[in-house]
Scaffold this motif. Structure first.
Motif, PDB file in Angstrom:
ATOM      1  N   ALA A   1       0.867  -1.178   0.000  1.00  0.00           N
ATOM      2  CA  ALA A   1       0.000   0.000   0.000  1.00  0.00           C
ATOM      3  C   ALA A   1       0.904   1.228   0.000  1.00  0.00           C
ATOM      4  O   ALA A   1       2.107   1.122  -0.174  1.00  0.00           O
ATOM      5  CB  ALA A   1      -0.925  -0.030   1.201  1.00  0.00           C
ATOM      6  N   GLU A   2       0.304   2.367   0.218  1.00  0.00           N
ATOM      7  CA  GLU A   2       1.071   3.593  -0.023  1.00  0.00           C
ATOM      8  C   GLU A   2       1.567   4.237   1.259  1.00  0.00           C
ATOM      9  O   GLU A   2       1.732   5.438   1.325  1.00  0.00           O
ATOM     10  CB  GLU A   2       0.203   4.587  -0.791  1.00  0.00           C
ATOM     11  CG  GLU A   2      -0.106   4.172  -2.191  1.00  0.00           C
ATOM     12  CD  GLU A   2      -1.156   3.071  -2.272  1.00  0.00           C
ATOM     13  OE1 GLU A   2      -2.193   3.195  -1.601  1.00  0.00           O
ATOM     14  OE2 GLU A   2      -0.936   2.089  -2.978  1.00  0.00           O
ATOM     15  N   ASP A   3       1.784   3.458   2.295  1.00  0.00           N
ATOM     16  CA  ASP A   3       2.146   4.102   3.546  1.00  0.00           C
ATOM     17  C   ASP A   3       3.656   4.102   3.798  1.00  0.00           C
ATOM     18  O   ASP A   3       4.290   5.129   3.779  1.00  0.00           O
ATOM     19  CB  ASP A   3       1.388   3.479   4.719  1.00  0.00           C
ATOM     20  CG  ASP A   3       1.350   1.955   4.679  1.00  0.00           C
ATOM     21  OD1 ASP A   3       1.948   1.371   3.764  1.00  0.00           O
ATOM     22  OD2 ASP A   3       0.725   1.372   5.565  1.00  0.00           O
ATOM     23  N   HIS A   4       4.235   2.931   3.990  1.00  0.00           N
ATOM     24  CA  HIS A   4       5.639   2.901   4.363  1.00  0.00           C
ATOM     25  C   HIS A   4       6.526   3.313   3.184  1.00  0.00           C
ATOM     26  O   HIS A   4       6.302   2.890   2.059  1.00  0.00           O
ATOM     27  CB  HIS A   4       6.022   1.502   4.823  1.00  0.00           C
ATOM     28  CG  HIS A   4       5.473   1.196   6.182  1.00  0.00           C
ATOM     29  ND1 HIS A   4       6.213   1.333   7.327  1.00  0.00           N
ATOM     30  CD2 HIS A   4       4.257   0.809   6.572  1.00  0.00           C
ATOM     31  CE1 HIS A   4       5.472   1.023   8.360  1.00  0.00           C
ATOM     32  NE2 HIS A   4       4.277   0.695   7.934  1.00  0.00           N
TER      33      HIS A   4
ATOM     34  N   VAL B   1       1.327  -7.241  -7.371  1.00  0.00           N
ATOM     35  CA  VAL B   1       0.604  -8.431  -6.912  1.00  0.00           C
ATOM     36  C   VAL B   1      -0.223  -7.989  -5.718  1.00  0.00           C
ATOM     37  O   VAL B   1       0.325  -7.669  -4.661  1.00  0.00           O
ATOM     38  CB  VAL B   1       1.594  -9.545  -6.495  1.00  0.00           C
ATOM     39  CG1 VAL B   1       0.836 -10.799  -6.087  1.00  0.00           C
ATOM     40  CG2 VAL B   1       2.582  -9.834  -7.614  1.00  0.00           C
ATOM     41  N   ASN B   2      -1.530  -7.929  -5.883  1.00  0.00           N
ATOM     42  CA  ASN B   2      -2.383  -7.367  -4.831  1.00  0.00           C
ATOM     43  C   ASN B   2      -3.835  -7.660  -5.202  1.00  0.00           C
ATOM     44  O   ASN B   2      -4.195  -7.506  -6.365  1.00  0.00           O
ATOM     45  CB  ASN B   2      -2.167  -5.834  -4.760  1.00  0.00           C
ATOM     46  CG  ASN B   2      -2.613  -5.240  -3.439  1.00  0.00           C
ATOM     47  OD1 ASN B   2      -3.648  -5.617  -2.911  1.00  0.00           O
ATOM     48  ND2 ASN B   2      -1.843  -4.311  -2.914  1.00  0.00           N
ATOM     49  N   PRO B   3      -4.675  -8.053  -4.260  1.00  0.00           N
ATOM     50  CA  PRO B   3      -6.073  -8.281  -4.611  1.00  0.00           C
ATOM     51  C   PRO B   3      -6.762  -6.999  -5.099  1.00  0.00           C
ATOM     52  O   PRO B   3      -7.768  -7.060  -5.807  1.00  0.00           O
ATOM     53  CB  PRO B   3      -6.716  -8.748  -3.299  1.00  0.00           C
ATOM     54  CG  PRO B   3      -5.588  -9.123  -2.416  1.00  0.00           C
ATOM     55  CD  PRO B   3      -4.383  -8.349  -2.857  1.00  0.00           C
ATOM     56  N   VAL B   4      -6.221  -5.849  -4.702  1.00  0.00           N
ATOM     57  CA  VAL B   4      -6.823  -4.563  -5.042  1.00  0.00           C
ATOM     58  C   VAL B   4      -5.838  -3.770  -5.883  1.00  0.00           C
ATOM     59  O   VAL B   4      -4.645  -3.723  -5.573  1.00  0.00           O
ATOM     60  CB  VAL B   4      -7.157  -3.757  -3.763  1.00  0.00           C
ATOM     61  CG1 VAL B   4      -7.875  -2.465  -4.112  1.00  0.00           C
ATOM     62  CG2 VAL B   4      -7.974  -4.581  -2.798  1.00  0.00           C
ATOM     63  N   ARG B   5      -6.348  -3.146  -6.928  1.00  0.00           N
ATOM     64  CA  ARG B   5      -5.461  -2.302  -7.729  1.00  0.00           C
ATOM     65  C   ARG B   5      -5.696  -0.845  -7.337  1.00  0.00           C
ATOM     66  O   ARG B   5      -6.660  -0.205  -7.780  1.00  0.00           O
ATOM     67  CB  ARG B   5      -5.742  -2.492  -9.217  1.00  0.00           C
ATOM     68  CG  ARG B   5      -4.766  -1.715 -10.070  1.00  0.00           C
ATOM     69  CD  ARG B   5      -4.835  -2.045 -11.538  1.00  0.00           C
ATOM     70  NE  ARG B   5      -3.600  -1.608 -12.200  1.00  0.00           N
ATOM     71  CZ  ARG B   5      -3.297  -1.847 -13.451  1.00  0.00           C
ATOM     72  NH1 ARG B   5      -4.121  -2.531 -14.207  1.00  0.00           N
ATOM     73  NH2 ARG B   5      -2.170  -1.404 -13.970  1.00  0.00           N
TER      74      ARG B   5
ATOM     75  N   HIS C   1       9.589  -5.834  -3.756  1.00  0.00           N
ATOM     76  CA  HIS C   1       9.289  -5.031  -2.580  1.00  0.00           C
ATOM     77  C   HIS C   1       7.951  -5.524  -2.059  1.00  0.00           C
ATOM     78  O   HIS C   1       7.045  -5.810  -2.846  1.00  0.00           O
ATOM     79  CB  HIS C   1       9.218  -3.541  -2.928  1.00  0.00           C
ATOM     80  CG  HIS C   1       9.059  -2.674  -1.712  1.00  0.00           C
ATOM     81  ND1 HIS C   1      10.066  -2.479  -0.802  1.00  0.00           N
ATOM     82  CD2 HIS C   1       7.994  -1.992  -1.240  1.00  0.00           C
ATOM     83  CE1 HIS C   1       9.634  -1.693   0.175  1.00  0.00           C
ATOM     84  NE2 HIS C   1       8.386  -1.388  -0.067  1.00  0.00           N
ATOM     85  N   ALA C   2       7.834  -5.666  -0.768  1.00  0.00           N
ATOM     86  CA  ALA C   2       6.613  -6.241  -0.205  1.00  0.00           C
ATOM     87  C   ALA C   2       6.248  -5.507   1.062  1.00  0.00           C
ATOM     88  O   ALA C   2       7.078  -4.844   1.686  1.00  0.00           O
ATOM     89  CB  ALA C   2       6.822  -7.717   0.087  1.00  0.00           C
ATOM     90  N   MET C   3       4.975  -5.631   1.442  1.00  0.00           N
ATOM     91  CA  MET C   3       4.541  -4.948   2.654  1.00  0.00           C
ATOM     92  C   MET C   3       3.387  -5.701   3.283  1.00  0.00           C
ATOM     93  O   MET C   3       3.208  -6.878   3.039  1.00  0.00           O
ATOM     94  CB  MET C   3       4.213  -3.491   2.309  1.00  0.00           C
ATOM     95  CG  MET C   3       4.438  -2.458   3.375  1.00  0.00           C
ATOM     96  SD  MET C   3       5.623  -2.826   4.651  1.00  0.00           S
ATOM     97  CE  MET C   3       4.666  -2.495   6.086  1.00  0.00           C
ATOM     98  N   ARG C   4       2.560  -4.976   4.029  1.00  0.00           N
ATOM     99  CA  ARG C   4       1.595  -5.609   4.922  1.00  0.00           C
ATOM    100  C   ARG C   4       0.627  -6.553   4.220  1.00  0.00           C
ATOM    101  O   ARG C   4       0.141  -7.502   4.813  1.00  0.00           O
ATOM    102  CB  ARG C   4       0.817  -4.514   5.670  1.00  0.00           C
ATOM    103  CG  ARG C   4       0.012  -5.026   6.830  1.00  0.00           C
ATOM    104  CD  ARG C   4      -0.670  -3.900   7.575  1.00  0.00           C
ATOM    105  NE  ARG C   4       0.257  -2.920   8.064  1.00  0.00           N
ATOM    106  CZ  ARG C   4       0.385  -1.695   7.582  1.00  0.00           C
ATOM    107  NH1 ARG C   4      -0.384  -1.275   6.615  1.00  0.00           N
ATOM    108  NH2 ARG C   4       1.269  -0.855   8.074  1.00  0.00           N
ATOM    109  N   GLY C   5       0.352  -6.318   2.951  1.00  0.00           N
ATOM    110  CA  GLY C   5      -0.605  -7.160   2.244  1.00  0.00           C
ATOM    111  C   GLY C   5      -0.242  -8.637   2.282  1.00  0.00           C
ATOM    112  O   GLY C   5      -1.122  -9.490   2.357  1.00  0.00           O
TER     113      GLY C   5
END
Ligand code: SF4
Length: 954
Positions: A182-185, A207-211, A388-392
């Protein structure tokens, strides 16, 4: 006479000061323009290493954060029932006397009766140290409910992690995969980097369920089903192995692919590395046809096969185990396609594209360098594939292993800290696992032997009692969540209410909205905070809370310590905490007060008597006589936080800030305290940075120049190479304990769990809620995204950001709506195994059809944050948190990852059905709090500024 000319760049203020933004976790450099003593304009600082002048909507809206009507103005003492929001204002002396009178007996009796937890705090180097001085094991910040899977998955695999601890090689990457980002970190650095990739023509795959956000500008969107990222990663690994598109040289040079793993089923040594008498890991040296030191150079180690050790035991190289596991047909693209929601041909194509980008681009930088063994190289071989990866991907009950799976994929491609790949940001990489273990023993003066958070290396480091039961109130580092490196804030209130494993006396919290958007099971959490025992006493006897704003949590405190805004205090953005370094250099930064809070009026024109929480903590520590906070004569050791930042030494010469150390400010990294240090930071725009020499910028895990540079700063203990761990012996030690080996073993009720989830190679399993609820009853996944324009609850009360959105919706794919007989903007009931909410649906085709989504933290409780009584955030906005249970559907463990304890926010499964509009408000609603706006008139900040000159006469 000169003609009047148009001034196209009028100065926005009378003076400008540079400091650090705090509108999200990114910590960009900002220039704050003041006009007549008020903030007139905030712009990005072009000289700052983090954002290089870029400013986002949140950063610019910091003005409204500083002037928020929700600011608290004076210490508050509860006078009504807890939760009613009835307080009386008190003086600071009374507040601190009271807090000290509550805490002093606890420290004398049993320091663990204080539970100290902080939210989106940026001063953990202080708060963790303070908890150590107090002597409580019950300390953590918010990482356990944020992304500890990401941190632990990385630190136990490659000695670093995604997040803001590493970055893609923005200059050279040709192929970037963003997983659950997402757009936070790391917000502005990623935006800057994505711009570079676009200019270079690199491919970006989201790669994300939401675009949304970054995914919206990606070249390809893969709308994966939530919780299946690890399975997708294994299918990619399967294809790479099948095509023989693997960087074996890299795997042997930098990772443990050739280390021999003992094959002795049922034995106490099964699955451990074969080692020589000195403890060195062994490999099979095909030149000598014998087992020899795996870290030696000039040998030809085997990576496949079965070998006999001198004592007759069998052993296999790690890579053989990898081949055996991931070439298995269950990880073939056709086998995982349906579960992941990704066509098998797409998986095969992505694997081919990854391999082509890594191996066929022939990126080679003409930079001479020397490796840890002293071998000189004329060039640096690139692998221009980044991830790069994050909370998702990490906020699932299978998140730890999913993060490990991504690191496995990177390593197979040789794409960790090679040119073009993911790059470490100093102080990373760290030894694997990092050396600091969690503190648990108390010294005679009450001091804990180490800060409460650290990294366990084996069962002996768990924080459990003689019976193997948890010693921490959050159960972190227990057999249920052994690698809980960031603690488990999400379990504290349930456990404190239940007295599990014991009753606490005082809950001290900072910036943690635990009665609302930071809690799972929100309604129940409010009950636990206010519940009383048979004697009529609160089950959580005392709650002290510090916040700058009238959040929902303030109403649940007995004593409120009002914090300053980020423009009114000193802060250290320290290398000991959450660094802001980039891959080419180490950095840290400060904030400094642009105003005296007492000079600032609140919404009602009243003076504000607030203090920075960090300074309050230091004064409180001195009043309590805590070891590190008083001199030998008992007098306070530090005047306030700024004094602590300058004079405190964690080890000789090591303090919170690395820049301008030494008596005269001429030392970097280590050096004696410099009384002039903060002014040097201020003079330099609020930050310090030391650039790495060119030869030290890649292959940091085995680069002699880098490791010696890092040793000088204290980032690593020596210049020995850090071997990347495809196979984790640490995890295997826990599995062996669960299988009945060793002196320290789990209690019977945890054995199967530990044996299952402590697999030394990454595994994938169904997220617990997916497995433990009916797919028929709850057919949809649901996730939250953080909007680009808001960050947590504190951003969604900001007057300017509220002009972008004042409410959230439950977004559904139109096909999903049609399937359930729901039209755009219908009111719907959304149910999970934990409850039902009523919200308004909105169609959006940017989501894969069996997943719904919403913005996080916009929904507010009526009467909080001094919003208007009929604020849309409360009337129409909502929280998914009401649906998210804090325990698994089976009720046996926290709704969390079984390895690290990370909160599994995104495991949530729901059903939806059309509902009536009712009263036109979302449900549930709760009794309004009393922090409503004092005035109905619109906020017109800036309308009174004197009109600046538009024409200059020359
Ligand atoms: S990205 Fe975050 S730190 Fe940077 S300007 Fe925006 S809000 Fe501030």
């Amino acid at each position: 006479m000169a003609e009047p000319v148009l001034n196209l760049s009028p100065s926005p203020g009378d003076e400008v000061k540079t400091t650090t933004c705090y509108m999200c976790a990114c910590r960009c450099g900002i220039k704050v323009w003041l006009h007549d003593g008020q903030v007139r304009y905030i712009q990005g600082n072009r000289d700052h290493p983090v954002n290089q002048g870029v400013l986002c909507a949140k950063g610019a809206s910091g003005i409204m954060q500083h002037y928020s009507p929700a600011r608290l103005r004076k210490p508050l003492l509860r006078v009504g029932e807890r939760g009613s929001g009835e307080f009386r204002e008190i003086e600071w002396d009374e507040a601190l006397d009271l807090a000290a009178s509550w805490l002093k007996p606890i420290r004398e009796r049993n320091p663990d009766e204080l539970a100290f937890f902080t939210g989106r705090d940026q001063s953990q180097a202080l708060t963790g140290w303070w908890a150590q001085q107090f002597g409580t094991v019950n300390y953590a910040a918010h990482g356990g409910f944020c992304s500890v899977n990401m941190a632990a998955g990385g630190l136990y695999s490659v000695g670093g992690s995604f997040w803001e601890f590493g970055e893609p090689d923005w200059e050279h990457t040709k192929y970037l995969m963003l997983w659950g980002v997402a757009e936070d970190h790391d917000s502005n650095p990623i935006k800057l980097g994505l711009g570079k990739l676009k200019a270079h023509g690199a491919k970006i795959v989201a790669v994300n369920p939401v675009r949304s956000g970054y995914g919206a500008i990606a070249d390809e969107w893969i709308g994966i089903r939530p919780g299946t990222d690890g399975l997708f990663a294994f299918a990619l690994a399967h294809e790479l192995l099948r095509m023989d598109r693997i960087d074996l040289d890299y795997l042997v040079r930098y990772a443990n692919a050739h280390w021999l793993v003992i094959d002795h089923p049922g034995g106490a040594d099964d699955g451990l590395f074969a080692r020589d008498a000195d403890g060195n890991a062994l490999c099979w040296n095909t030149q000598a046809n014998a087992a020899t030191d795996a870290n030696a150079i000039g040998i030809a180690p085997a990576v496949v096969g079965e070998y006999a050790l001198p004592d007759g035991r069998k052993a296999h190289p790690v890579f053989q185990l990898i081949v055996d596991r991931y070439l298995d047909p269950r990880y073939a693209p056709d086998a995982v396609s349906e579960r992941c929601g990704i066509p098998a041909d797409t998986i095969r194509r992505i694997a081919r594209e990854l391999a082509a980008a890594a191996f066929d681009s022939k990126l080679e930088l003409p930079i001479p360098w020397t490796d840890s063994w002293g071998r000189e190289h004329a060039t640096m071989q690139g692998r221009p594939v980044s991830m790069h990866a994050m909370r998702g991907i990490s906020a699932h009950s299978n998140g730890f292993h999913t993060c490990r799976a991504l690191h496995l994929l990177q390593l197979l491609l040789g794409a960790v800290d090679a040119p073009g790949s993911f790059r470490y940001q100093p102080p990373f990489p760290k030894p694997i696992p990092p050396a600091n273990r969690p503190g648990k023993a108390r010294k005679p003066d009450g001091l804990l032997d180490a800060p409460p958070l650290g990294f366990v290396h084996g069962p002996e480091d768990l924080v459990v009692d003689a019976n193997g039961q948890p010693r921490r109130i959050d159960h972190a580092y227990s057999w249920a969540y052994p690698l809980a490196a960031h603690g488990m804030m999400h379990t504290v209130i349930r456990n404190a209410h239940a007295g599990d494993p014991y009753r606490i006396d005082t809950l001290l919290m900072f910036m943690a909205n635990m009665s609302w958007n930071s809690a799972m099971n929100t309604g129940q959490t409010m009950h636990w905070l206010t519940d009383k025992d048979a004697a009529g006493e609160y089950r959580i006897p005392r709650i002290i809370y510090s916040d700058a704003y009238a959040s929902e949590m303030v109403a649940y405190a007995d004593l409120v310590l009002p914090d300053t805004t980020y423009l009114e205090r000193f802060d250290a953005i320290s290398l000991l905490d959450r660094p802001i370094s980039d891959a080419d250099g180490a950095s840290d930064a400060i904030r400094h007060p642009l105003f005296d809070p007492m000079s600032q009026r609140d919404e009602d024109g009243q003076p504000r008597d607030v203090r920075g929480f960090q300074s309050v903590l230091i004064e409180l520590g001195a009043r309590l006589g805590l070891p590190g906070l008083v001199n030998e004569d008992g007098s306070p050791k530090y005047r306030d936080y700024s004094d602590y930042i300058v004079r405190h030494e964690r080890a000789p010469g090591v303090g919170l800030l690395a820049g301008w150390r030494g008596e005269h400010g001429d030392s970097q990294g280590k050096g004696a305290p410099n009384p002039d240090q903060l002014q040097r930071y201020i003079d330099n725009g609020g930050f310090w940075r030391e650039e790495l020499p060119a030869s030290a910028r890649y292959f940091k895990m085995a680069n002699r120049d880098y490791l010696r540079w890092a040793q000088r700063f204290g980032f690593v203990p020596n210049d020995q190479p850090i071997v990347l761990q495809l196979y984790s012996e640490t995890l295997q030690k826990f599995r062996l304990a669960a299988q009945g080996h060793g002196a320290i073993q789990p209690p019977a009720e945890h054995r199967e769990r530990v044996a299952t989830y402590f697999d030394p190679l990454p595994i994938w399993y169904e997220p617990f809620e997916h497995d433990q609820t009916s797919r028929t009853t709850f057919p949809l996944n649901v996730v939250t995204q953080r909007p680009m324009f808001m960050y947590h609850a504190w951003g969604s009360q900001n007057a300017w950001l509220r002009q972008i959105a004042t409410r959230n919706w439950l977004y559904l794919h139109p096909d999903t709506g049609a399937m359930h007989g729901i039209a755009d903007e219908d009111w719907i009931e959304v149910s999970s195994h934990n409850g039902t909410i009523r919200v308004q649906a909105k169609f959006a085709a940017n989501v894969q059809p069996d997943t719904a989504w919403s913005w996080n933290a916009i929904g507010k409780r009526k009467g909080a944050w001094r919003l208007a009584k009929d604020a849309p955030e409360a009337e129409k906005g909502f929280l998914l948190n009401h649906l998210i249970s804090d325990i698994t559907p089976r009720g046996d463990y926290a709704n969390a990852d079984p390895v690290t304890g990370q909160a599994a926010w995104f495991d949530l499964r729901i059903s939806i059905r059309k509902a009536g509009a009712g009263d036109g408000q979302s449900a549930p609603q709760f009794a309004p709090l009393g922090f409503v706006a004092a005035r109905a008139a619109p906020l017109r900040y800036g309308a009174g500024f004197r009109r600046r000159h538009k024409l200059d006469a020359r």
